[in-house]
Design a protein around this motif. Structure first.
Motif, PDB file in Angstrom:
ATOM      1  N   VAL A 338       5.224 -40.449  62.029  1.00 37.59           N
ATOM      2  CA  VAL A 338       5.462 -41.147  60.757  1.00 37.59           C
ATOM      3  C   VAL A 338       4.532 -42.351  60.695  1.00 37.59           C
ATOM      4  N   GLN A 339       3.589 -42.355  59.745  1.00 38.64           N
ATOM      5  CA  GLN A 339       2.610 -43.427  59.639  1.00 38.64           C
ATOM      6  C   GLN A 339       3.143 -44.631  58.864  1.00 38.64           C
ATOM      7  N   ARG A 340       4.012 -44.373  57.909  1.00 39.11           N
ATOM      8  CA  ARG A 340       4.565 -45.455  57.085  1.00 39.11           C
ATOM      9  C   ARG A 340       6.045 -45.163  56.836  1.00 39.11           C
ATOM     10  N   ILE A 341       6.897 -46.052  57.309  1.00 37.95           N
ATOM     11  CA  ILE A 341       8.340 -45.810  57.229  1.00 37.95           C
ATOM     12  C   ILE A 341       8.849 -46.163  55.832  1.00 37.95           C
ATOM     13  N   PRO A 342      10.027 -45.653  55.424  1.00 39.54           N
ATOM     14  CA  PRO A 342      10.578 -45.958  54.103  1.00 39.54           C
ATOM     15  C   PRO A 342      10.778 -47.461  53.884  1.00 39.54           C
ATOM     16  N   GLU A 343      10.698 -47.855  52.621  1.00 41.20           N
ATOM     17  CA  GLU A 343      10.790 -49.275  52.271  1.00 41.20           C
ATOM     18  C   GLU A 343      12.161 -49.867  52.593  1.00 41.20           C
ATOM     19  N   LYS A 344      13.177 -49.034  52.762  1.00 42.04           N
ATOM     20  CA  LYS A 344      14.512 -49.554  53.073  1.00 42.04           C
ATOM     21  C   LYS A 344      14.540 -50.284  54.408  1.00 42.04           C
ATOM     22  N   TYR A 345      13.586 -49.970  55.283  1.00 37.42           N
ATOM     23  CA  TYR A 345      13.533 -50.612  56.597  1.00 37.42           C
ATOM     24  C   TYR A 345      12.716 -51.908  56.589  1.00 37.42           C
ATOM     25  N   VAL A 346      12.073 -52.218  55.471  1.00 39.89           N
ATOM     26  CA  VAL A 346      11.312 -53.465  55.336  1.00 39.89           C
ATOM     27  C   VAL A 346      12.095 -54.362  54.385  1.00 39.89           C
ATOM     28  N   LEU A 347      12.916 -55.230  54.942  1.00 42.09           N
ATOM     29  CA  LEU A 347      13.836 -56.017  54.136  1.00 42.09           C
ATOM     30  C   LEU A 347      13.113 -57.102  53.355  1.00 42.09           C
ATOM     31  N   ARG A 348      13.479 -57.230  52.106  1.00 44.53           N
ATOM     32  CA  ARG A 348      12.961 -58.308  51.260  1.00 44.53           C
ATOM     33  C   ARG A 348      13.333 -59.664  51.837  1.00 44.53           C
ATOM     34  N   ARG A 349      14.442 -59.713  52.540  1.00 50.37           N
ATOM     35  CA  ARG A 349      14.959 -60.974  53.079  1.00 50.37           C
ATOM     36  C   ARG A 349      13.998 -61.617  54.070  1.00 50.37           C
ATOM     37  N   TRP A 350      13.243 -60.817  54.817  1.00 53.59           N
ATOM     38  CA  TRP A 350      12.319 -61.350  55.826  1.00 53.59           C
ATOM     39  C   TRP A 350      10.876 -61.406  55.323  1.00 53.59           C
ATOM     40  N   SER A 351      10.668 -61.141  54.055  1.00 53.99           N
ATOM     41  CA  SER A 351       9.303 -61.045  53.536  1.00 53.99           C
ATOM     42  C   SER A 351       8.655 -62.417  53.393  1.00 53.99           C
ATOM     43  N   LYS A 352       7.347 -62.471  53.611  1.00 50.75           N
ATOM     44  CA  LYS A 352       6.583 -63.703  53.433  1.00 50.75           C
ATOM     45  C   LYS A 352       5.823 -63.714  52.119  1.00 50.75           C
ATOM     46  N   ASN A 353       5.856 -62.611  51.390  1.00 46.47           N
ATOM     47  CA  ASN A 353       5.056 -62.475  50.175  1.00 46.47           C
ATOM     48  C   ASN A 353       5.813 -62.843  48.914  1.00 46.47           C
ATOM     49  N   LEU A 354       7.010 -63.355  49.051  1.00 49.57           N
ATOM     50  CA  LEU A 354       7.820 -63.720  47.891  1.00 49.57           C
ATOM     51  C   LEU A 354       7.855 -65.228  47.717  1.00 49.57           C
ATOM     52  N   LYS A 355       7.817 -65.657  46.466  1.00 50.89           N
ATOM     53  CA  LYS A 355       8.000 -67.076  46.167  1.00 50.89           C
ATOM     54  C   LYS A 355       9.486 -67.319  45.990  1.00 50.89           C
ATOM     55  N   ARG A 356      10.089 -67.952  46.983  1.00 42.32           N
ATOM     56  CA  ARG A 356      11.537 -68.132  46.980  1.00 42.32           C
ATOM     57  C   ARG A 356      11.971 -69.117  45.895  1.00 42.32           C
ATOM     58  N   ALA A 357      13.143 -68.848  45.328  1.00 39.12           N
ATOM     59  CA  ALA A 357      13.621 -69.678  44.221  1.00 39.12           C
ATOM     60  C   ALA A 357      13.848 -71.121  44.655  1.00 39.12           C
ATOM     61  N   HIS A 358      14.366 -71.327  45.873  1.00 38.33           N
ATOM     62  CA  HIS A 358      14.702 -72.694  46.281  1.00 38.33           C
ATOM     63  C   HIS A 358      13.464 -73.536  46.568  1.00 38.33           C
ATOM     64  N   THR A 359      12.304 -72.888  46.782  1.00 37.96           N
ATOM     65  CA  THR A 359      11.083 -73.657  47.009  1.00 37.96           C
ATOM     66  C   THR A 359      10.491 -74.172  45.701  1.00 37.96           C
ATOM     67  N   LYS A 360      10.969 -73.680  44.570  1.00 32.33           N
ATOM     68  CA  LYS A 360      10.472 -74.136  43.270  1.00 32.33           C
ATOM     69  C   LYS A 360      11.260 -75.322  42.732  1.00 32.33           C
TER      70      LYS A 360
END
Length: 514
Positions: A338-360
């Motif tokens: 398996v070269q790329r696992i399903p997105e369900k295993y990559v949690l949005r909670r640990w992502s660095k690519n999101l602009k978090r609401a509390h930082t605004k």
């Protein structure tokens, strides 16, 4: 800022009241979560005068109101029955877990009278931590009770009745962000050390509280900056590892790399291989102990794989518990190429690519935020941020929002020109609004001292002390006594010298007189 952070990280909350912050012995009750860097983040707090069900119920309801009605999916506390009753009343749908560290810490005290007390604590740890399933725990617990003849022990019987609140086999199917104790709440207290002590008054606490939070925000901003301008290199050439490298924060990617390294201690065996469903057995060599006492234990795990969706489920439940793909799943993914696992295993909670609401959210650590104008400004900024979040993913939505804002800007400019020319002030509105609230000025604000209350638990003067603590205390007393004696001798010598000098002066004066 805590309100905005609660939307992102309010799914798991730890709650603890062991930190006393001021001279009135008022327990400091923080609601602590975990952010995407694995750092503790404050989601609100309270100062309470009593530790009973009524006080906790009031605190939980007030916090929930402040957080716009958000309730945690899971919460961790100690074994306080007042907390348990309040959580069942206010958060009936929240999964409640007890701190396992506090429970196992009591074993020497509760079971210290047993003949085999030296081996009873390691045996109980093995029963609790080595039972991967509920069935295995039930069998191991029964054998443990019979081996040490503990059928009549009330403390163990009470723990067994509440086993669904603390035993890992019963709770690991729920996401806990990797937490199994209230250590996050207790470590949050370190954020306030250096700012608050036992002599802190209530007024000083409010001022120092903001200074402590400023440091917390600075630490999170620093980690965000490192995620943007640096990266951790991969240790393999697998596309799967690059998938997590590009998505996760540095702290969480380090945890993922630990799982990759852990594959070296694992061996994979096929048990059932089909067109869709397959079952694998993973044997792992786990080391425990240190030095000469280091031992290796062979543990077997079962992984089920779905060939259509590329999903793998492991009975260690690390992904369900921590939100991190385990080494046993990685072994199966590698076996099935398996070269790329399903997105369900990559949690949005640990992502660095999101602009978090509390930082605004704009933060003011001064009194400027207490004015009506500042409150109006913050309310509008918060609404603008929400609109921007909804429209930023589409050019059509973006143009629509910008057009409306330009129209609104023109109307406000015309209105301000008319008001300035006519010198007309705003007319009050009969309906209630935020502007109707009269905020007290700093000069008229009076903070009264609360009544001191008795601390929860044994008084410090009557607390049981261990052997090491008694020896350290005795040495400190002897040292203080020696210093006091030396200081007294120095003062005595100084006084005698002073009297000797005065006596010489008197003799000289007498001779001169005669």
């Amino acid at each position: 800022m805590s309100r905005a952070a609660c939307k992102e990280f309010g799914d798991v909350v730890t709650f603890d009241t062991t930190y006393l912050v001021n001279k009135y012995d008022m327990p400091f009750a923080p609601f602590v979560g975990v952010n995407h860097h694995g750092q503790s983040i404050l989601l609100g707090c309270g100062l309470i005068s009593h530790v009973d069900t009524k006080s906790f119920s009031w605190l939980f309801r007030t916090w929930m109101t402040c957080m716009w009605g958000c309730t945690p999916k899971a919460t961790i506390t100690d074994q306080c029955m007042a907390m348990k009753n309040a959580i069942e009343e206010v958060f009936p749908h929240t999964r409640h877990r007890w701190c396992i560290w506090h429970i196992l810490k009591k074993v020497p005290e509760k079971l210290g009278n047993c003949e085999e007390r030296k081996s009873i604590s390691p045996s109980l740890h093995n029963v609790v931590y080595d039972s991967l399933t509920i069935e295995k725990f039930e069998v191991a617990w029964d054998m443990f009770i019979k081996k040490y003849a503990l059928q009549n022990n009330e403390w163990l019987h009470g723990l067994y009745l509440e086993r669904n609140r603390w035993v890992p086999a019963f709770v690991k199917d729920v996401f806990w962000a990797g937490m199994s104790s209230t250590q996050r709440s207790e470590s949050m207290n370190s954020y306030f050390d250096g700012y608050i002590n036992s002599k802190t008054t209530l007024k000083q606490f409010v001022e120092q509280y903001e200074n402590a939070l400023a440091k917390n925000v600075e630490n999170e901003n620093y980690e965000d900056m490192k995620d943007l301008h640096s990266y951790i290199p991969c240790i393999t050439a697998a596309q799967l590892e690059k998938q997590f490298q590009s998505a996760y924060t540095r702290a969480k990617f380090k945890e993922f790399k630990d799982e990759i390294v852990g594959k070296l201690n694992c061996s994979l065996y096929e048990r059932k291989v089909g067109d869709v469903w397959s079952e694998y057995e993973i044997e792992e060599d786990i080391k425990f102990g240190e030095g000469e006492e280091e031992r290796t234990k062979h543990v077997s795990f079962k992984v089920e794989f779905n060939g259509e969706t590329n999903e793998a489920n492991c009975n260690c439940r690390l992904f369900e518990f921590r939100g991190m793909v385990c080494r046993h799943q990685l072994m199966v993914f590698h076996e099935r190429r398996v070269q790329r696992i399903p997105e369900k295993y990559v949690l949005r909670r640990w992502s660095k690519n999101l602009k978090r609401a509390h930082t605004k959210v704009r933060i003011n650590y001064d009194n400027s935020s207490s004015t009506i104008e500042a409150c109006r400004h913050d309310n509008m900024c918060n609404l603008f941020n929400e609109v921007a979040n909804l429209a930023e993913d589409s050019q059509e939505k973006y143009e629509k929002v910008m057009g409306r804002l330009q129209e609104l800007k023109g109307e406000l400019l015309e209105s301000s020109i008319v008001c300035e020319s006519n010198m007309v002030s705003d007319t009050p509105n009969d309906s209630f609004s935020f502007e109707d609230i009269v905020l007290p000025s700093k000069e008229n604000m009076t903070i009264l001292d609360p009544k001191s209350v008795r601390r929860k638990g044994r008084p410090p003067s009557k607390r049981k002390q261990g052997g090491v603590e008694k020896i350290c205390k005795k040495k400190r007393e002897q040292k203080n006594k020696t210093l006091s004696n030396e200081k007294a001798k120095v003062q005595e010598n100084a006084v005698s010298n002073e009297f000797g000098t005065q006596e010489s002066v008197v003799n000289v004066n007498v001779r001169n007189f005669f």
